[in-house]
Design a protein around this motif. Sequence first.
Motif, PDB file in Angstrom:
ATOM      1  N   GLY A  11       0.797  -1.209   0.000  1.00 43.92           N
ATOM      2  CA  GLY A  11       0.000   0.000   0.000  1.00 43.92           C
ATOM      3  C   GLY A  11       0.829   1.258   0.000  1.00 43.92           C
ATOM      4  N   ALA A  12       2.123   1.147   0.245  1.00 40.49           N
ATOM      5  CA  ALA A  12       2.998   2.316   0.235  1.00 40.49           C
ATOM      6  C   ALA A  12       3.294   2.707  -1.212  1.00 40.49           C
ATOM      7  CB  ALA A  12       4.286   2.019   0.982  1.00 40.49           C
ATOM      8  N   PRO A  13       3.758   3.941  -1.433  1.00 39.76           N
ATOM      9  CA  PRO A  13       4.092   4.361  -2.801  1.00 39.76           C
ATOM     10  C   PRO A  13       5.177   3.480  -3.417  1.00 39.76           C
ATOM     11  CG  PRO A  13       3.950   6.252  -1.344  1.00 39.76           C
ATOM     12  CD  PRO A  13       3.892   5.035  -0.469  1.00 39.76           C
ATOM     13  N   THR A  14       5.117   3.317  -4.718  1.00 44.89           N
ATOM     14  CA  THR A  14       6.150   2.591  -5.448  1.00 44.89           C
ATOM     15  C   THR A  14       7.433   3.407  -5.446  1.00 44.89           C
ATOM     16  OG1 THR A  14       4.552   1.488  -6.897  1.00 44.89           O
ATOM     17  CG2 THR A  14       6.817   1.694  -7.719  1.00 44.89           C
ATOM     18  N   ARG A  15       8.518   2.780  -5.039  1.00 43.04           N
ATOM     19  CA  ARG A  15       9.806   3.449  -4.924  1.00 43.04           C
ATOM     20  C   ARG A  15      10.575   3.318  -6.236  1.00 43.04           C
ATOM     21  NH1 ARG A  15      11.578   4.164   0.192  1.00 43.04           N
ATOM     22  NH2 ARG A  15      13.697   3.433  -0.246  1.00 43.04           N
ATOM     23  N   ASP A  17       1.112   7.888  -5.643  1.00 41.84           N
ATOM     24  CA  ASP A  17       1.456   6.490  -5.408  1.00 41.84           C
ATOM     25  C   ASP A  17       2.845   6.115  -5.921  1.00 41.84           C
ATOM     26  OD1 ASP A  17       0.586   6.793  -8.057  1.00 41.84           O
ATOM     27  OD2 ASP A  17      -0.022   4.691  -8.196  1.00 41.84           O
ATOM     28  N   ILE A  18       3.638   7.100  -6.349  1.00 42.05           N
ATOM     29  CA  ILE A  18       5.011   6.859  -6.787  1.00 42.05           C
ATOM     30  C   ILE A  18       5.916   7.875  -6.107  1.00 42.05           C
ATOM     31  CG2 ILE A  18       6.623   6.868  -8.738  1.00 42.05           C
ATOM     32  CD1 ILE A  18       4.294   6.084 -10.543  1.00 42.05           C
ATOM     33  N   THR A  19       7.045   7.405  -5.609  1.00 41.15           N
ATOM     34  CA  THR A  19       8.027   8.318  -5.035  1.00 41.15           C
ATOM     35  C   THR A  19       9.406   8.013  -5.612  1.00 41.15           C
ATOM     36  OG1 THR A  19       8.984   9.157  -2.975  1.00 41.15           O
ATOM     37  CG2 THR A  19       8.490   6.820  -3.044  1.00 41.15           C
ATOM     38  N   VAL A  20      10.140   9.045  -5.974  1.00 38.81           N
ATOM     39  CA  VAL A  20      11.490   8.877  -6.502  1.00 38.81           C
ATOM     40  C   VAL A  20      12.460   8.878  -5.327  1.00 38.81           C
ATOM     41  CG1 VAL A  20      13.299   9.863  -7.964  1.00 38.81           C
ATOM     42  CG2 VAL A  20      10.905   9.984  -8.696  1.00 38.81           C
ATOM     43  N   VAL A  21      13.148   7.760  -5.122  1.00 38.54           N
ATOM     44  CA  VAL A  21      14.062   7.653  -3.985  1.00 38.54           C
ATOM     45  C   VAL A  21      15.487   8.043  -4.347  1.00 38.54           C
ATOM     46  CG1 VAL A  21      12.667   5.902  -2.832  1.00 38.54           C
ATOM     47  CG2 VAL A  21      14.466   5.195  -4.430  1.00 38.54           C
ATOM     48  N   GLY A  22      15.782   8.199  -5.636  1.00 35.73           N
ATOM     49  CA  GLY A  22      17.130   8.588  -6.004  1.00 35.73           C
ATOM     50  C   GLY A  22      17.321   8.723  -7.496  1.00 35.73           C
TER      51      GLY A  22
END
Length: 238
Positions: free
Chosen positions: A14-18, A41-46
């Motif tokens: 359920g967390a945003p797609t990394r 629902d999407i997060t950019v981690v790097g």
Amino acid sequence: MTETTGTTTGAPNGAPTRVLIVDDEWMVRSMLRTIMESTADITVVGEASDGATAVSMAAALEPDVVLMDIRMPRSDGLTATAQLTRSARPPHVVVLTTFDLDEYVRTALRHGAVGFLLKDATADDMIAAVRSAARGDAMLSPRVTRRLLRQFTEDEQGPGAEQQQRRARARERLRALTEKEREVLIALGGGLSNTDIAAALHVSEATAKTHISRILTKLSLTNRVQAAILAHHAGLLD
């Protein structure tokens, strides 16, 4: 170029797609980040500008999806893709391409990339592709699947006896599958998504996913594209 990182929090159900973005052009990375971060629902981690940095960052950040350019200085995306798919927690690697489907793209798919994303695709299509990859669903439309298979076939043309041997070897490998799994493989080879496979075979989507997972495991394959190629070699898609 400078690599940047975002939050490193985990990603439970359920967390945003990394997402980790890998491209040597900062403008491309910036554009992709803007698109990815336009949805909740999407997060950019790097971000990384070469393959070696991408591998080290993926180990630290554990992204769900890596958007991977191929032609980069210092360390290319092909080597990085192979390393990522062999890692303890392999992310879904999506190749960034200009739709030339050259040898680099095909090699990336053989190395375990789940599909490819066109750099000139619409923002909506890019977001949909990342969501699809995160689900482990189909990354390739039927049209693109047919084009890929055609190019693989052209590459592997040989004497009739050689093609017959290839078909015989492929069919021997498929003997490990149940009849239902063969039906799923044929549908998968046609570029159908998990949802479409479930509808076509009158099963639940969860059941379709289970069949696909078993197919890949039994055939020692990494992704759906490799399964489609094997189905083609066996003559199931003729």
